[in-house]
Design an enzyme around this catalytic site. Structure first.
Site, short mmCIF file in Angstrom:
data_model
loop_
_atom_site.label_atom_id
_atom_site.label_comp_id
_atom_site.label_asym_id
_atom_site.label_seq_id
_atom_site.Cartn_x
_atom_site.Cartn_y
_atom_site.Cartn_z
N HIS A 176 0.82 -1.20 0.00
CA HIS A 176 0.00 0.00 0.00
C HIS A 176 0.86 1.26 0.00
O HIS A 176 0.61 2.21 -0.76
CB HIS A 176 -0.92 0.00 1.23
CG HIS A 176 -2.05 -0.96 1.15
ND1 HIS A 176 -1.89 -2.33 1.08
CD2 HIS A 176 -3.41 -0.75 1.14
CE1 HIS A 176 -3.05 -2.93 1.02
NE2 HIS A 176 -4.01 -1.99 1.05
N HIS A 228 1.52 -3.58 9.27
CA HIS A 228 2.92 -3.48 8.91
C HIS A 228 3.73 -2.92 10.07
O HIS A 228 3.23 -2.14 10.90
CB HIS A 228 3.11 -2.57 7.69
CG HIS A 228 2.59 -3.16 6.42
ND1 HIS A 228 3.20 -4.19 5.75
CD2 HIS A 228 1.49 -2.84 5.69
CE1 HIS A 228 2.52 -4.48 4.66
NE2 HIS A 228 1.47 -3.69 4.60
#
Length: 348
Positions: A176, A228
């Site tokens: 992303h 993440h």
């Protein structure tokens, strides 16, 4: 002439087909790797706090990011071209075939960079198999507790969602963040080259800052959603910047007429000329720059035949040097003779 047109169309068709085939040849493997790739199964420390975060529903899902990444480039290109036309106050037709072709080519080059960065991300993800911060909550690993504390390599995930378990091993780098930063960097450079606006000095930096801010916000959301680690997001940003700059400067600049004079030092010249043109004509008519050239100095006056610097008293005239050395240094026309007066011994 007709034969030349036929050959040109054939060349364009062959080039388009070849580019499409090459793009699909790279895009299809990347898509298969993204959907069905098997990541490397890495072990973990049984008491690792960085893998103990709870699972959260992502703020920005993958499908939403892909939709946004498909729409934003078109909106940016369209907005830039409209602003350019409005700023120049052109009344000519805007939606021409050339403009449509320009937008299509820009979007095609953007897709090339998208596939490149996505392919790099997916290969690294599968090969490294870095575990996400929510790995324990998603996988619910079953292992021999007696081995703790230590590095666990033999375990079994007991979670119910197999897709989430697979996804929990694809943390590094952040896809992303990489995609968002790629879009931001690519179009920041595009805006810097293409947007030639005179009526505003802050529109360009505002647009560029907005794109970068959205990309950074996307990476921060991935950390806040426990998807993440911070290092994953930073690596995604770096990858997006590198791919964005490389694709733009190596492909887009060589294919698309982004700017007639890409030299940064000439931009103030372009803006000054456009400012003069907008004052002279608001209908984008032709403009002759010679109208505003600095006035040339007049041609030097022809020296009078009676003026001779070597003999001040020749023909009853005064030389130029003698005239300029007068106390007041008054300017007179050199062609008008000045008869000097001499006093005799008697004062007459």
């Amino acid at each position: 002439m007709s034969q030349f047109i036929v050959l040109f169309r054939r060349h364009v068709t062959i080039q388009s087909v070849l580019d499409t085939v090459l793009w699909l040849a790279v895009a299809i493997p990347v898509l298969i790797l993204f959907l069905y790739g098997t990541p490397h199964e890495r072990g973990f420390l049984c008491d690792d706090p960085s893998l103990s975060f709870p699972y959260k529903t992502p703020t920005l899902s993958t499908s939403s990011l892909l939709i946004v990444s498909a729409i934003v480039p078109l909106l940016v290109v369209f907005f830039i071209e409209v602003v350019n036309c409005i700023d120049k106050k052109c009344r000519s037709q805007f939606f021409t075939s050339g403009m449509v072709l320009y937008i299509v080519n820009m979007y095609a080059i953007f897709l090339v960079g998208f596939i490149i960065q996505q392919g790099v991300v997916e290969v690294i993800k599968s090969r490294m198999g870095v575990l996400r911060p929510n790995f324990f909550d998603v996988c619910k690993p079953h292992f021999n507790v007696s081995l703790c504390p230590g590095y666990i390599t033999k375990y079994t995930c007991t979670g119910s969602d197999l897709m989430e378990i697979r996804d929990s091993r694809l943390s590094f780098p952040s896809g992303h963040s990489s995609l968002a930063m790629y879009i931001a960097v690519f179009f920041c450079v595009y805006i810097d080259d293409r947007l030639q606006i005179i009526n505003s000095n802050i529109l360009k930096p505002f647009l560029q800052s907005g794109l970068v801010f959205i990309a950074v916000l996307c990476g921060v959301d991935r950390i806040m959603d426990n998807k993440h680690h911070p290092s994953d997001v930073v690596a995604g940003f770096v990858l997006g910047v590198v791919v964005g700059l490389a694709v733009y400067y190596k492909i887009a600049r060589n294919v698309l007429p982004v700017n007639e004079t890409p030299d940064k030092s000439d931009k103030h010249v372009i803006r000054a000329r456009e400012a003069r043109e907008s004052r002279v004509s608001r209908d984008c008519y032709t403009y002759d720059e010679s109208q505003e050239m600095e006035p040339q100095s007049p041609l030097p006056l022809l020296q009078h035949e009676n003026l001779d610097d070597t003999n001040p008293e020749k023909n009853g005239t005064v030389s130029t040097q003698m005239f300029l050395d007068t106390p007041f240094k008054a300017r007179r026309h050199f062609s008008t003779p000045i008869t000097p007066t001499f006093k005799s011994e008697d004062g007459i």
